[in-house]
Design an enzyme around this catalytic site. Structure first.
Site, PDB file in Angstrom:
ATOM      1  N   GLY A  95       0.821  -1.199   0.000  1.00  0.00           N
ATOM      2  CA  GLY A  95       0.000   0.000   0.000  1.00  0.00           C
ATOM      3  C   GLY A  95       0.853   1.247   0.000  1.00  0.00           C
ATOM      4  N   ASN A  96       0.217   2.386   0.288  1.00  0.00           N
ATOM      5  CA  ASN A  96       0.952   3.642   0.359  1.00  0.00           C
ATOM      6  C   ASN A  96       0.358   4.500   1.463  1.00  0.00           C
ATOM      7  OD1 ASN A  96      -1.217   5.392  -0.887  1.00  0.00           O
ATOM      8  ND2 ASN A  96      -0.831   4.017  -2.623  1.00  0.00           N
ATOM      9  N   ALA A  97       0.923   5.679   1.650  1.00  0.00           N
ATOM     10  CA  ALA A  97       0.586   6.515   2.812  1.00  0.00           C
ATOM     11  C   ALA A  97      -0.583   7.466   2.579  1.00  0.00           C
ATOM     12  CB  ALA A  97       1.822   7.333   3.229  1.00  0.00           C
TER      13      ALA A  97
END
Length: 410
Positions: free
Chosen positions: A211-213
């Site tokens: 995933g990412n932030a």
């Protein structure tokens, strides 16, 4: 410190105004609560006085020497009414001044925000529809209610939006009072706006993902302001850390492949597409069963190899569609603190993707993601445009102002 007059109408949702009062006070505002007599049947005067720290009056004659309605009207930076019942909105629309709240609203020159709450039938009634139109014509911001479970077993539009959402809206109107005109004029009415937001999740195996932030806050702010300006908003939401705004349609997705499938359809029927989602450029070749970790005393520090494949370029695909008179807005999160290089990268991406507007910011060192503030620059084919530093809601106003200008040229 801003002075907020919090009006409370006589509906069951009055209890939610208690939390709104607390949120506004914790944000540093001086809150003066003005309930109607009917509101006191739901929440008593001592509760409002304890939460606000100020005396609470309902009638003009409660403090004749203090001329309370004029004092509040002149000192208010904003007047917020939550919940605004059908009866209360009708009285305000008609210019009535038969209690402290309606008299204060009639006398003030501050922005006025109404957050309606009532049964769906009352909200959709022709008289209420006419009253809302009149209120907006008089320069009062009316925030559409949320949809969901109402009092009893009924469900539909008419719920009071969450206090957090109303509090954010109050801060926006205080910071950007000029956006009141766009909201009261409903300048995006009739426009279909599709907004993707959040961060995609790409499966490694059935239980893990990359995933990412991205929190989805920027896209959420754009959706909230667009809906307040009258647009028909459809959110395509990947993973987010924030609740979605009221008064919008929502489609949930997980991966970039999901995003591409949904956007291929929705984008073709939109007047505006805003691609604020943080979509993965690469995704793992997912295992069909859970990948087991190495076991044993010597397994610490063991490594594994993930094979990645490039995901669809969703923004480029949208821009390549043959759709007339549509505005497409892309986002670029870069990790270079050098502003000249940041703008060079943005200009190149704008040309490569083919969108009408690109919003770029520097996210190096964890900046921007998951925070209320942002620092964006809007980039056109002709070069960089406005730079906005402030809240994401303020940035949303600026982005939608730019979108409105682009729509006007088509």
């Amino acid at each position: 410190m801003s002075v907020v007059v919090l009006g409370v109408g006589g509906g069951i949702a009055a209890y939610k105004a208690c939390l709104l009062s607390r949120l506004l006070s914790e944000a540093g505002h001086e809150v003066h609560v003005v309930p109607t007599q009917a509101a006191l049947k739901f929440v008593g005067r001592p509760t409002w006085e304890a939460l606000s720290g100020h005396p609470v009056h309902t009638e003009v004659f409660d403090d004749v020497p203090g001329v309370e309605h004029i004092r509040l009207a002149e000192h208010a930076d904003i007047v917020v009414v939550a919940p605004a019942t059908a009866d209360l909105m009708a009285r305000i629309a008609g210019g009535h001044a038969d209690d402290l709240l309606t008299t204060t609203i009639l006398a003030t020159s501050a922005p006025v925000l109404l957050a309606p709450a009532m049964h769906t039938g009352m909200w959709r009634n022709a008289a209420t529809v006419d009253n809302v139109a009149t209120l907006r014509r008089h320069g009062i911001v009316v925030k559409n209610p949320a949809s969901g479970r109402l009092t009893g077993r009924d469900s539909g539009p008419g719920r009071l939006p969450d206090p957090d959402e109303i509090a954010e809206f109050v801060d926006l109107l205080l910071a950007e009072p000029e956006c009141v005109d766009a909201m009261t004029q409903q300048d995006l009415a009739g426009r279909r706006i599709v907004i993707s937001l959040g961060g995609t999740r790409e499966a490694i195996d059935p239980v893990r993902y990359l995933g990412n932030a991205s929190s989805g806050r920027m896209g959420r702010a754009i959706a909230q302001v667009a809906a307040a300006r009258g647009a028909d908003v459809h959110i395509v939401a990947a993973h987010t850390d924030v609740p979605m705004p009221s008064g919008v349609q929502i489609t949930h997705i997980d991966s970039t492949e999901d995003l591409a499938t949904v956007m291929d359809d929705l984008a073709r029927h939109a007047d505006v597409v805003i691609q604020a989602v943080a979509a993965a450029d690469f995704a793992p070749v997912a295992a069909e069963t859970k990948i087991k970790k190495h076991e044993g005393d010597d397994a610490t520090g063991a490594t594994m190899t993930l094979h990645l494949h490039q995901t669809p370029d969703v923004l480029a695909r949208i821009c390549s569609q043959s759709v007339q008179n549509r505005v497409v807005v892309g986002f670029a999160a870069e990790t270079t603190p050098d502003r000249d290089q940041l703008l060079t990268l943005a200009q190149a991406k704008l040309a490569r993707k083919g969108c009408d507007l690109l919003v770029v910011n520097d996210v190096s060192g964890g900046k921007v993601f998951g925070t209320a503030g942002t620092d964006i620059t809007m980039v056109h084919q002709q070069g960089p445009g406005r730079r906005i530093t402030g809240s994401k809601s303020q940035a949303a106003v600026a982005i939608l102002d730019e979108v409105f200008a682009l729509l006007a040229t088509q």
